[in-house]
Structure formats: structure tokens, C-alpha cells
Scaffold this motif. Structure first.
Motif, PDB file in Angstrom:
ATOM      1  N   LYS A 231       0.822  -1.208   0.000  1.00  0.00           N
ATOM      2  CA  LYS A 231       0.000   0.000   0.000  1.00  0.00           C
ATOM      3  C   LYS A 231       0.853   1.254   0.000  1.00  0.00           C
ATOM      4  CE  LYS A 231      -3.954  -0.348   0.601  1.00  0.00           C
ATOM      5  NZ  LYS A 231      -5.015  -0.614  -0.378  1.00  0.00           N
ATOM      6  N   ALA A 232       2.062   1.179   0.602  1.00  0.00           N
ATOM      7  CA  ALA A 232       2.838   2.403   0.845  1.00  0.00           C
ATOM      8  C   ALA A 232       3.179   3.250  -0.379  1.00  0.00           C
ATOM      9  CB  ALA A 232       4.086   2.083   1.655  1.00  0.00           C
ATOM     10  N   PRO A 233       3.700   2.833  -1.478  1.00  0.00           N
ATOM     11  CA  PRO A 233       4.250   1.521  -1.843  1.00  0.00           C
ATOM     12  C   PRO A 233       5.783   1.535  -1.742  1.00  0.00           C
ATOM     13  CG  PRO A 233       3.886   2.815  -3.801  1.00  0.00           C
ATOM     14  CD  PRO A 233       3.618   3.725  -2.627  1.00  0.00           C
ATOM     15  N   MET A 234       6.352   0.387  -1.399  1.00  0.00           N
ATOM     16  CA  MET A 234       7.800   0.258  -1.283  1.00  0.00           C
ATOM     17  C   MET A 234       8.335  -0.675  -2.361  1.00  0.00           C
ATOM     18  SD  MET A 234       8.472  -0.122   2.801  1.00  0.00           S
ATOM     19  CE  MET A 234      10.254  -0.116   2.533  1.00  0.00           C
ATOM     20  N   TRP A 235       9.569  -0.447  -2.712  1.00  0.00           N
ATOM     21  CA  TRP A 235      10.256  -1.393  -3.584  1.00  0.00           C
ATOM     22  C   TRP A 235      10.387  -2.716  -2.827  1.00  0.00           C
ATOM     23  CZ3 TRP A 235      14.600  -4.407  -3.165  1.00  0.00           C
ATOM     24  CH2 TRP A 235      15.083  -4.950  -4.339  1.00  0.00           C
ATOM     25  N   ILE A 293      16.595   1.777  -0.651  1.00  0.00           N
ATOM     26  CA  ILE A 293      16.468   1.412  -2.067  1.00  0.00           C
ATOM     27  C   ILE A 293      15.308   2.162  -2.698  1.00  0.00           C
ATOM     28  CG2 ILE A 293      15.932  -0.474  -3.665  1.00  0.00           C
ATOM     29  CD1 ILE A 293      17.423  -2.360  -1.777  1.00  0.00           C
ATOM     30  N   SER A 294      14.176   2.244  -1.978  1.00  0.00           N
ATOM     31  CA  SER A 294      13.011   2.966  -2.509  1.00  0.00           C
ATOM     32  C   SER A 294      13.344   4.427  -2.767  1.00  0.00           C
ATOM     33  CB  SER A 294      11.837   2.863  -1.534  1.00  0.00           C
ATOM     34  OG  SER A 294      11.379   1.537  -1.416  1.00  0.00           O
ATOM     35  N   VAL A 295      14.068   5.051  -1.845  1.00  0.00           N
ATOM     36  CA  VAL A 295      14.434   6.466  -2.002  1.00  0.00           C
ATOM     37  C   VAL A 295      15.232   6.676  -3.286  1.00  0.00           C
ATOM     38  CG1 VAL A 295      15.860   8.326  -1.064  1.00  0.00           C
ATOM     39  CG2 VAL A 295      14.369   7.018   0.460  1.00  0.00           C
ATOM     40  N   VAL A 296      16.276   5.884  -3.464  1.00  0.00           N
ATOM     41  CA  VAL A 296      17.183   6.083  -4.596  1.00  0.00           C
ATOM     42  C   VAL A 296      16.564   5.571  -5.892  1.00  0.00           C
ATOM     43  CG1 VAL A 296      19.475   5.556  -5.518  1.00  0.00           C
ATOM     44  CG2 VAL A 296      19.176   5.978  -3.058  1.00  0.00           C
ATOM     45  N   SER A 318       9.945   7.390  -4.019  1.00  0.00           N
ATOM     46  CA  SER A 318      11.117   7.899  -3.313  1.00  0.00           C
ATOM     47  C   SER A 318      10.722   8.537  -1.987  1.00  0.00           C
ATOM     48  CB  SER A 318      11.852   8.914  -4.199  1.00  0.00           C
ATOM     49  OG  SER A 318      13.011   9.393  -3.565  1.00  0.00           O
ATOM     50  N   HIS A 319       9.662   9.345  -1.992  1.00  0.00           N
ATOM     51  CA  HIS A 319       9.240  10.018  -0.776  1.00  0.00           C
ATOM     52  C   HIS A 319       8.733   9.037   0.282  1.00  0.00           C
ATOM     53  CE1 HIS A 319       8.569  13.829  -3.389  1.00  0.00           C
ATOM     54  NE2 HIS A 319       9.807  13.748  -2.941  1.00  0.00           N
ATOM     55  N   PHE A 320       8.031   8.000  -0.151  1.00  0.00           N
ATOM     56  CA  PHE A 320       7.581   6.994   0.815  1.00  0.00           C
ATOM     57  C   PHE A 320       8.774   6.267   1.431  1.00  0.00           C
ATOM     58  CE2 PHE A 320       3.273   7.443  -0.933  1.00  0.00           C
ATOM     59  CZ  PHE A 320       2.536   7.348   0.234  1.00  0.00           C
ATOM     60  N   GLY A 321       9.845   6.138   0.667  1.00  0.00           N
ATOM     61  CA  GLY A 321      11.065   5.564   1.241  1.00  0.00           C
ATOM     62  C   GLY A 321      11.566   6.389   2.414  1.00  0.00           C
ATOM     63  N   LYS A 416      23.748   5.818  10.611  1.00  0.00           N
ATOM     64  CA  LYS A 416      24.426   6.865   9.845  1.00  0.00           C
ATOM     65  C   LYS A 416      24.546   6.513   8.370  1.00  0.00           C
ATOM     66  CE  LYS A 416      27.089   8.791  13.696  1.00  0.00           C
ATOM     67  NZ  LYS A 416      26.274   8.146  14.731  1.00  0.00           N
ATOM     68  N   VAL A 417      24.881   5.271   8.055  1.00  0.00           N
ATOM     69  CA  VAL A 417      25.079   4.881   6.653  1.00  0.00           C
ATOM     70  C   VAL A 417      23.766   5.024   5.874  1.00  0.00           C
ATOM     71  CG1 VAL A 417      25.685   2.984   5.096  1.00  0.00           C
ATOM     72  CG2 VAL A 417      27.004   3.352   7.193  1.00  0.00           C
ATOM     73  N   ALA A 418      22.675   4.561   6.467  1.00  0.00           N
ATOM     74  CA  ALA A 418      21.374   4.664   5.798  1.00  0.00           C
ATOM     75  C   ALA A 418      21.014   6.121   5.545  1.00  0.00           C
ATOM     76  CB  ALA A 418      20.296   3.991   6.637  1.00  0.00           C
ATOM     77  N   ALA A 419      21.282   6.990   6.517  1.00  0.00           N
ATOM     78  CA  ALA A 419      20.959   8.409   6.355  1.00  0.00           C
ATOM     79  C   ALA A 419      21.789   9.046   5.253  1.00  0.00           C
ATOM     80  CB  ALA A 419      21.181   9.142   7.678  1.00  0.00           C
ATOM     81  N   VAL A 420      23.070   8.714   5.196  1.00  0.00           N
ATOM     82  CA  VAL A 420      23.952   9.297   4.186  1.00  0.00           C
ATOM     83  C   VAL A 420      23.523   8.870   2.787  1.00  0.00           C
ATOM     84  CG1 VAL A 420      26.309   9.286   3.279  1.00  0.00           C
ATOM     85  CG2 VAL A 420      25.916   9.561   5.734  1.00  0.00           C
ATOM     86  N   ILE A 421      23.206   7.588   2.608  1.00  0.00           N
ATOM     87  CA  ILE A 421      22.781   7.118   1.282  1.00  0.00           C
ATOM     88  C   ILE A 421      21.446   7.749   0.902  1.00  0.00           C
ATOM     89  CG2 ILE A 421      22.148   5.101  -0.092  1.00  0.00           C
ATOM     90  CD1 ILE A 421      24.024   3.442   1.672  1.00  0.00           C
ATOM     91  N   ALA A 422      20.525   7.813   1.873  1.00  0.00           N
ATOM     92  CA  ALA A 422      19.211   8.387   1.585  1.00  0.00           C
ATOM     93  C   ALA A 422      19.313   9.859   1.211  1.00  0.00           C
ATOM     94  CB  ALA A 422      18.282   8.213   2.781  1.00  0.00           C
ATOM     95  N   ALA A 423      20.320  10.553   1.752  1.00  0.00           N
ATOM     96  CA  ALA A 423      20.485  11.971   1.429  1.00  0.00           C
ATOM     97  C   ALA A 423      20.719  12.178  -0.064  1.00  0.00           C
ATOM     98  CB  ALA A 423      21.639  12.560   2.232  1.00  0.00           C
ATOM     99  N   LEU A 424      21.177  11.144  -0.754  1.00  0.00           N
ATOM    100  CA  LEU A 424      21.326  11.237  -2.208  1.00  0.00           C
ATOM    101  C   LEU A 424      19.993  11.540  -2.878  1.00  0.00           C
ATOM    102  CD1 LEU A 424      23.099  10.875  -4.752  1.00  0.00           C
ATOM    103  CD2 LEU A 424      22.614   8.411  -4.635  1.00  0.00           C
ATOM    104  N   GLY A 425      18.899  11.098  -2.240  1.00  0.00           N
ATOM    105  CA  GLY A 425      17.571  11.361  -2.792  1.00  0.00           C
ATOM    106  C   GLY A 425      17.274  12.845  -2.914  1.00  0.00           C
TER     107      GLY A 425
END
Length: 513
Positions: A231-235, A293-296, A318-321, A416-425
Motif C-alpha cells: 500500500k505504501a508503496p515500497m520497492w 532502495i526505494s528512495v534512490v 522515493s518520498h515513501f522511502g 548513519k550509513v542509511a541516512a547518508v545514502i538516503a540523502a542522495l535522494g
């Protein structure tokens, strides 16, 4: 507090409005629009009354509660209530529904007068179900509304959508039904793992009282999470969304992506985290990976789209990620950001879909390469489109920036790693929004025949866009009133899950509340 059953009334009014609209005689079908708009505005007034009656400092898990025995043999109750999260989402739905009805005022959806009436009646029925799904405090009642929402959406897409509407409607239905059936198994299991009895499905009774082996509870969590991820939807269970949003009419796409899909992220908080705290922490590494993954992934696919509506749909993935990232960061800052993001995304996506819809209505094409230079012809339309896009890419001063910053800050405190990668979004969002605006709106003035120059936004269309833009401007500069309502529910969720903010960042998170 109030003795009025406001939550029930917020469902009854749109349903009655839908019945009146559907019952209008053939010769007066044009009354469908004002009747539908009137019913949605009455619902909005009730939502405002609920917001005023809500006491954020009461300490109760749910307020405005209504509980009546429904099927006592199965422990099912007609139980409604809201915390700050549910109330904010209901108010958002109540704001966007009349906006969508006004936006769809002149939609050419009819082969027969009866279809015209059903179009607006279905929108009102969907509003009633959206209120119900956010207000339900009985797990089985939530499931009923969760599945019932599929019916009006299926017909809104399948009857009134684009050339591939039947394919998109069936795909949406199959994905949603599959997720719902998996969740139903967990819903039944939760009853037997809980205290049972006449009110055995009440959330307040189940929180902290769902017992069983660690493996069984984790499987129940998975059952709920799969349905909410769809429903969200996520990858990777997102593929229904681009088709549904592209083929749906803009007003339907707003209700689908801006409101209805929030049931997925809301459900993760209400059921996954609160009913299965240990399983939530166990699943966090996998969920965070899927969220990143959904964000990127969503942002990268948005960049490559040539269909305007499909591009906006991929931005939502991406935003739901980001929203899921904030939920499972298990920090007060991340949780507040995720819940605020649900509200802000609803408004920014609504603006993008509706303004893009106005553009498509004028030119007859969804393809980005078919445009160029439109800011020279329709400057007001171009300006509102730019502001909506800047909100979507989280420009400071607009609402999405606040929520996105809180999500990344809260995630960085623990992952921290998840936040840094997500910031690419954030960088990718600037690319897909600004490139779309550049290709559609900038460049030399397009050549139109003298009798076919497209008009700028009409007064009705400006009334559609104005409240949405006002919402994300106000929330961008002053989100405190909404955060004050959301934060107690966020703290309650963290207490149930049994997590606290990592030191020494706890002081910093407290300042954000």
C-alpha cells in the motif's frame, strides 16, 4: 472533548452525500457537483471540530472514542478513536477531498449522465472509507475499511481513467488484494494471541498483550508489513503505482497517492510497531534497506520518465522511502519527521498532480517532450507548478524540507550509513523536478494558432491550487502546531516499542518536539 460522535459523522456525511448524488434525476445531473462539494465541506467542518476538541496533552492513547459491540462472538467491535497521527491524516483527507472535487469540476468523464453522477459519488464514498481506516481502533474493523477502500478506487480508475485504465485498475486491485489476504491471516492470529473476549480486537487491549513464540510474532509482523509495504508503496512491490497514477484522473491520483497510500505507513506505526515491538526491532535492518532502495530507485526512475504523471508517481515511491526510513529509525526526531512527511507529501503531491492535470487538459498530452516555453503563455500556471515542484524537492521554507530534514537527522542518530545514502535522494529530487520544469516551461514561446492559445489558470483552478500551496508554505515556516499534535503519539509509540533516543542526541531531539 465533545459528546458528538464526530468520527462517525465524518463517515456518514459523505456517504449520505454520495447517496443523494447517485439518486439525482437524470435531468439534474449537474447538481452532482455542488452537492458533492457541499458534503465534502461539511466533512471538513467536522474535521476542524475534531481538531479543536483534541487534547494533545491528555495522555490517553485515543480520543474522540466510540465503542459498540458489533460481532461479539468473534470479538469484533465498532470502535473508533484517534491519536495525533490519525487525526492529522483525517484532517488532510478532509482538506484534499473538496479540493479534488473542485479540480474535477469540468472533467469530461461521461458517456451517459449516470456515469457523471457516479464519478462524484465514488469520491465521497472513498472519503468515508479513508476516515474509517484512520479512525478504526479495532483491528478487524481496520481490515474491513482497508479492503473496502479498494472498491471506489477500482471503479474511479477502471471507469474514468486513461486508455490503459482497465489494466491499471486490475493491477492495483490484485496487488492490494494479495497484500490484504496475507494481512488477514495475521489479523486472525493476533486475536488468538491476544486476550480474546468480546472486544478482543481492540488495539488498546492488544498493545503489550499479544503473546506467542518469538517466531510466531515475527510471522504476524511480516503479514502486516507485506500488506502495508504494498500500500505504501515500497520497492519491490511498488509496480502497481505508476500505472494506477498515470491512468487515473488527476483528482483520483491525488486521493490515491496523497491520502490512501498513507494507510501503508500509518499501518506500520499503528500495528507493526505497536503490536509487535520485538519483531519491529528484529526487522529494522531489512526494512531500512528497502526504504533506502526505494528512495534512490524511485528518484532514478523519475529522472528517466517522459510521461509527466508517471514521473510524479515515481517521486512518491522515493518520498515513501523517506517516510518508512523515519518510522524505523526508532528515534523521536525520525518518527516526528516521518509523520509530518505523510502530511506534507499529501499536499505537495496533490499540487503536482492537479497542476500537471490542468496542463494536460490544455494541451492534450502527458509527454514532457511535447511541451516547452509554456511559462511565456501561462505564467500563473507555470509559477504554481514551480512552487509545487520546489516543495516536492524539499526547498527550505516549504513544508517538505522540515519533514525530510527531521527524518534524515533522526536516522543519522542511529543509522548513519542509511541516512547518508538516503540523502542522495535530495540531490536526485532536484534533478527530476528542475529538469521537468525546464523541459515543460522554459524555452522559446510555443507557436499556437490565434484561436487556440491556451488560457492561464481560471478562477476555479486558482481556488484549487491556492489552499494547497498555502498549506505547504505555512507548514514550511511554522510546523509547530502539527508537531505538537503528532509528538505525543510518537513518544507513545517509542515507549511501546521500548526504545529511546541514542545519547547524547536525546537533548537535540527534545528541542525538535
Amino acid at each position: 472533548m465533545t459528546s458528538l460522535p464526530l468520527l462517525t459523522l465524518m463517515m456518514v456525511v459523505p456517504v449520505l452525500g454520495a447517496v443523494v448524488v447517485a439518486a439525482l434525476p437524470t435531468g439534474s445531473v449537474r447538481l452532482a457537483r455542488p452537492v458533492a462539494l457541499g458534503a465534502s465541506l461539511v466533512t471538513l467542518v467536522l474535521a476542524v471540530l475534531a481538531w479543536v476538541a483534541f487534547d494533545a496533552g491528555s495522555g490517553r492513547m485515543f480520543q474522540l472514542t466510540e465503542t459498540h459491540s458489533w460481532i461479539p462472538q468473534f470479538g469484533v467491535s465498532y470502535a473508533l478513536g484517534v491519536d495525533g497521527i490519525a487525526l492529522a491524516l483525517i484532517v488532510m483527507a478532509a482538506i484534499l477531498t473538496p479540493v479534488c472535487i473542485l479540480a474535477a469540476w469540468n472533467d469530461e468523464v461521461v458517456d451517459t449522465p449516470g456515469r457523471f453522477k457516479r464519478y462524484f459519488a465514488l469520491m465521497l464514498v472513498l472519503e468515508a472509507f479513508m476516515v474509517g481506516v484512520f479512525a478504526a481502533t479495532d483491528v478487524f474493523l481496520f481490515y474491513v475499511f482497508f479492503e473496502a477502500m479498494l472498491i471506489p478506487v477500482y471503479f474511479l480508475i477502471g471507469l474514468y481513467g486513461g486508455p490503459q485504465r482497465q489494466y491499471a485498475a486490475v493491477k492495483f486491485l490484485l496487488f492490494s488484494l494479495a497484500g490484504g489476504l496475507v494481512m488477514l491471516v495475521s489479523v486472525i492470529a493476533v486475536y488468538f494471541a491476544g486476550p480474546g473476549g468480546e472486544n478482543g480486537f481492540l488495539v488498546e487491549q492488544l498493545v503489550g498483550n499479544v503473546n506467542g513464540s518469538t517466531g510466531a510474532l515475527r510471522w504476524m509482523f511480516v503479514g502486516f508489513f507485506i500488506a502495508f509495504a504494498v500500500k505504501a508503496p515500497m520497492w519491490p512491490v511498488h509496480t502497481w503505482l505508476p500505472d494506477a497514477a498515470t491512468e487515473a484522473r488527476p483528482a483520483t491520483a491525488v486521493l490515491l497517492v496523497g491520502v490512501l497510500d498513507k494507510v501503508g505507513t500509518y499501518g506500520m506505526i499503528r500495528f507493526c510497531l505497536q503490536l509487535f515491538p520485538e519483531a519491529s526491532q528484529w526487522a529494522t535492518p531489512v526494512v531500512l534497506t528497502l526504504a533506502v532502495i526505494s528512495v534512490v530507485y524511485g528518484a532514478l526512475l523519475a529522472i528517466g520518465q517522459t510521461d509527466m504523471m508517471r514521473l510524479i508517481a515515481f517521486t512518491s515511491i522515493s518520498h515513501f522511502g523517506f517516510i518508512v526510513l523515519g518510522i524505523f529509525a526508532m528515534t523521536s526526531v525520525g518518527g516526528a519527521g516521518a509523520n509530518l512527511y505523510m502530511i506534507n507529501h499529501g499536499f505537495s503531491t496533490a499540487a503536482l498532480f492537479l497542476i500537471a492535470g490542468f496542463l494536460v487538459t490544455r494541451h492534450g498530452s502527458k509527454r514532457i517532450p511535447d511541451y516547452g516555453g509554456w511559462q511565456r503563455v501561462t505564467p500563473v500556471l507555470a509559477g504554481t507548478f514551480l512552487v509545487a515542484g520546489l516543495s516536492s524537492l524539499a526547498l527550505p521554507g516549504l513544508s517538505t524540507f522540515v519533514s525530510e530534514f527531521l527524518v534524515l537527522q533522526g536516522t543519522f542518530m542511529r543509522y548513519k550509513v542509511a541516512a547518508v545514502i538516503a540523502a542522495l535522494g535530495i540531490v536526485l529530487a532536484a534533478l527530476y523536478i528542475l529538469l521537468m520544469y525546464q523541459r515543460v516551461m522554459t524555452g522559446p514561446k510555443p507557436a499556437f494558432p490565434e484561436d487556440a492559445v491556451p488560457a492561464d489558470l481560471s478562477h476555479r483552478e486558482r481556488w484549487v491550487v491556492a489552499p494547497i500551496i498555502a498549506a505547504f508554505v505555512v507548514l514550511g515556516f511554522y510546523p509547530k502546531p502539527v508537531l505538537d499534535v503528532l509528538n505525543p503519539a510518537v513518544r507513545t509509540t517509542m515507549e511501546i516499542v521500548g526504545v529511546t533516543d541514542p545519547s547524547p542526541a536525546a537533548e537535540a531531539s527534545g528541542s525538535a518536539k
